[in-house]
Design a protein around this motif. Structure first.
Motif, mmCIF file in Angstrom:
data_model
loop_
_atom_site.group_PDB
_atom_site.id
_atom_site.type_symbol
_atom_site.label_atom_id
_atom_site.label_comp_id
_atom_site.label_asym_id
_atom_site.label_seq_id
_atom_site.Cartn_x
_atom_site.Cartn_y
_atom_site.Cartn_z
ATOM 1 N N LEU A 35 9.652 9.731 3.789
ATOM 2 C CA LEU A 35 9.563 10.940 2.284
ATOM 3 C C LEU A 35 10.128 9.446 1.409
ATOM 4 N N LEU A 36 11.490 8.839 2.666
ATOM 5 C CA LEU A 36 12.707 8.262 1.642
ATOM 6 C C LEU A 36 12.046 6.324 1.403
ATOM 7 N N ILE A 37 11.144 6.468 1.886
ATOM 8 C CA ILE A 37 9.950 4.582 2.722
ATOM 9 C C ILE A 37 9.299 4.895 0.758
ATOM 10 N N ILE A 38 8.022 6.209 1.367
ATOM 11 C CA ILE A 38 7.301 6.285 0.246
ATOM 12 C C ILE A 38 7.672 6.497 -1.903
ATOM 13 N N GLU A 39 9.346 7.387 -1.479
ATOM 14 C CA GLU A 39 9.891 7.232 -3.276
ATOM 15 C C GLU A 39 10.213 5.251 -3.008
ATOM 16 N N CYS A 40 10.579 4.778 -2.268
ATOM 17 C CA CYS A 40 11.222 3.108 -2.632
ATOM 18 C C CYS A 40 9.569 2.432 -2.254
ATOM 19 N N ARG A 52 14.039 -2.061 4.026
ATOM 20 C CA ARG A 52 15.609 -1.883 4.492
ATOM 21 C C ARG A 52 16.260 -2.224 3.894
ATOM 22 N N ASP A 53 16.743 -3.345 2.835
ATOM 23 C CA ASP A 53 17.792 -2.639 2.334
ATOM 24 C C ASP A 53 17.573 -1.684 1.334
ATOM 25 N N GLU A 54 16.825 -1.816 0.847
ATOM 26 C CA GLU A 54 16.794 -0.180 -0.350
ATOM 27 C C GLU A 54 17.592 1.170 0.030
ATOM 28 N N ILE A 55 16.669 0.884 1.420
ATOM 29 C CA ILE A 55 16.985 2.500 2.332
ATOM 30 C C ILE A 55 17.930 2.477 3.634
ATOM 31 N N GLN A 56 19.800 2.413 2.874
ATOM 32 C CA GLN A 56 20.758 2.410 3.918
ATOM 33 C C GLN A 56 20.776 3.248 4.658
ATOM 34 N N GLY A 57 20.953 2.925 5.916
ATOM 35 C CA GLY A 57 21.197 3.497 7.300
ATOM 36 C C GLY A 57 19.975 3.467 7.758
ATOM 37 N N LEU A 92 1.414 1.587 -0.867
ATOM 38 C CA LEU A 92 1.214 2.547 -1.632
ATOM 39 C C LEU A 92 -0.171 2.921 -1.356
ATOM 40 N N THR A 93 -1.019 4.165 -0.749
ATOM 41 C CA THR A 93 -2.545 3.941 -1.129
ATOM 42 C C THR A 93 -2.616 4.990 -1.993
ATOM 43 N N GLU A 94 -4.019 4.804 -2.629
ATOM 44 C CA GLU A 94 -3.566 6.437 -3.475
ATOM 45 C C GLU A 94 -3.519 7.332 -2.496
ATOM 46 N N PRO A 95 -3.544 7.833 -1.315
ATOM 47 C CA PRO A 95 -3.201 9.249 -0.737
ATOM 48 C C PRO A 95 -1.648 9.120 -0.621
ATOM 49 N N GLY A 96 -1.324 7.619 -0.337
ATOM 50 C CA GLY A 96 0.278 8.106 -0.875
ATOM 51 C C GLY A 96 0.990 8.381 -1.711
ATOM 52 N N ARG A 97 0.216 7.521 -2.870
ATOM 53 C CA ARG A 97 1.078 7.851 -4.458
ATOM 54 C C ARG A 97 0.618 9.088 -4.889
ATOM 55 N N ALA A 98 0.003 10.022 -4.441
ATOM 56 C CA ALA A 98 -0.652 11.512 -4.854
ATOM 57 C C ALA A 98 0.625 12.035 -3.931
ATOM 58 N N LEU A 99 0.461 11.197 -3.053
ATOM 59 C CA LEU A 99 2.072 12.385 -1.794
ATOM 60 C C LEU A 99 3.225 11.894 -2.869
ATOM 61 N N ARG A 100 3.528 11.284 -2.946
ATOM 62 C CA ARG A 100 4.780 10.556 -4.162
ATOM 63 C C ARG A 100 5.219 12.240 -4.698
ATOM 64 N N VAL A 101 4.094 12.001 -5.804
ATOM 65 C CA VAL A 101 4.259 13.279 -6.521
ATOM 66 C C VAL A 101 4.323 13.915 -5.941
ATOM 67 N N THR A 102 5.002 14.851 -4.805
ATOM 68 C CA THR A 102 5.233 15.739 -4.336
ATOM 69 C C THR A 102 6.636 15.736 -3.974
ATOM 70 N N ILE A 103 6.835 14.385 -3.749
ATOM 71 C CA ILE A 103 8.038 13.656 -2.907
ATOM 72 C C ILE A 103 8.941 13.690 -4.575
ATOM 73 N N ASN A 104 8.490 13.067 -5.332
ATOM 74 C CA ASN A 104 9.090 13.428 -6.826
ATOM 75 C C ASN A 104 10.062 14.524 -6.730
ATOM 76 N N GLY A 105 9.227 15.162 -6.970
ATOM 77 C CA GLY A 105 9.420 16.727 -7.275
ATOM 78 C C GLY A 105 10.483 17.240 -6.196
ATOM 79 N N LEU A 106 10.397 16.677 -4.973
ATOM 80 C CA LEU A 106 11.482 17.768 -3.914
ATOM 81 C C LEU A 106 12.542 16.670 -4.391
ATOM 82 N N CYS A 107 12.473 15.526 -4.926
ATOM 83 C CA CYS A 107 13.689 14.803 -5.799
ATOM 84 C C CYS A 107 14.457 14.929 -6.854
#
Length: 126
Positions: A35-40, A52-57, A92-107
């Motif tokens: 989820l963090l990879i897709i969001e980043c 790796r630099d953007e996703i701490q830990g 991100l591919t088109e399906p990845g960008r579509a999933l990101r919309v859902t992840i944005n909602g979770l964020c």
């Protein structure tokens, strides 16, 4: 457990079945690192080290594993440029960008309710 191959229309997918491909997708994609990879990545193309630099830990190993899994599911495309050393980028591919919309909602949900959740946890743990 062996996952069944999906046959039929998406509406026929029984996501509650233990051998469902949908359940396997949920299990793999709905983890904190994916989820963090897709969001980043968002609308950007990033190199491995930038991610790796953007996703701490996140460890090198976990980032590699999750990028491979996301690529396998067609959510991320990996581009290798023929340079020395090779330059590898992720988008991100088109399906990845579509999933990101859902992840944005979770964020958004997390930001909205984090205070209430923190308070509920404090009361529960007391």
């Amino acid at each position: 457990m062996v996952t069944k191959q999906f046959k039929g229309s998406p509406e026929d997918a029984d996501l509650t079945r233990a051998d469902s491909l949908g359940r396997e997708i949920f299990s793999d994609v709905a983890n904190k690192w994916a989820l963090l990879i897709i969001e980043c990545l968002g609308d950007r193309t990033l190199r491995f080290s930038a991610l790796r630099d953007e996703i701490q830990g996140i460890s090198h190993k976990k980032l590699t594993q999750n990028l491979r899994m996301l690529e396998r599911y067609g959510l991320v495309v990996r581009t290798v440029h023929p340079t020395v050393p090779p330059r590898v980028e992720y988008t991100l591919t088109e399906p990845g960008r579509a999933l990101r919309v859902t992840i944005n909602g979770l964020c958004d949900w997390t930001h909205r309710y984090i205070g209430q959740i923190e308070e509920a946890r404090r009361r529960f743990d007391a």
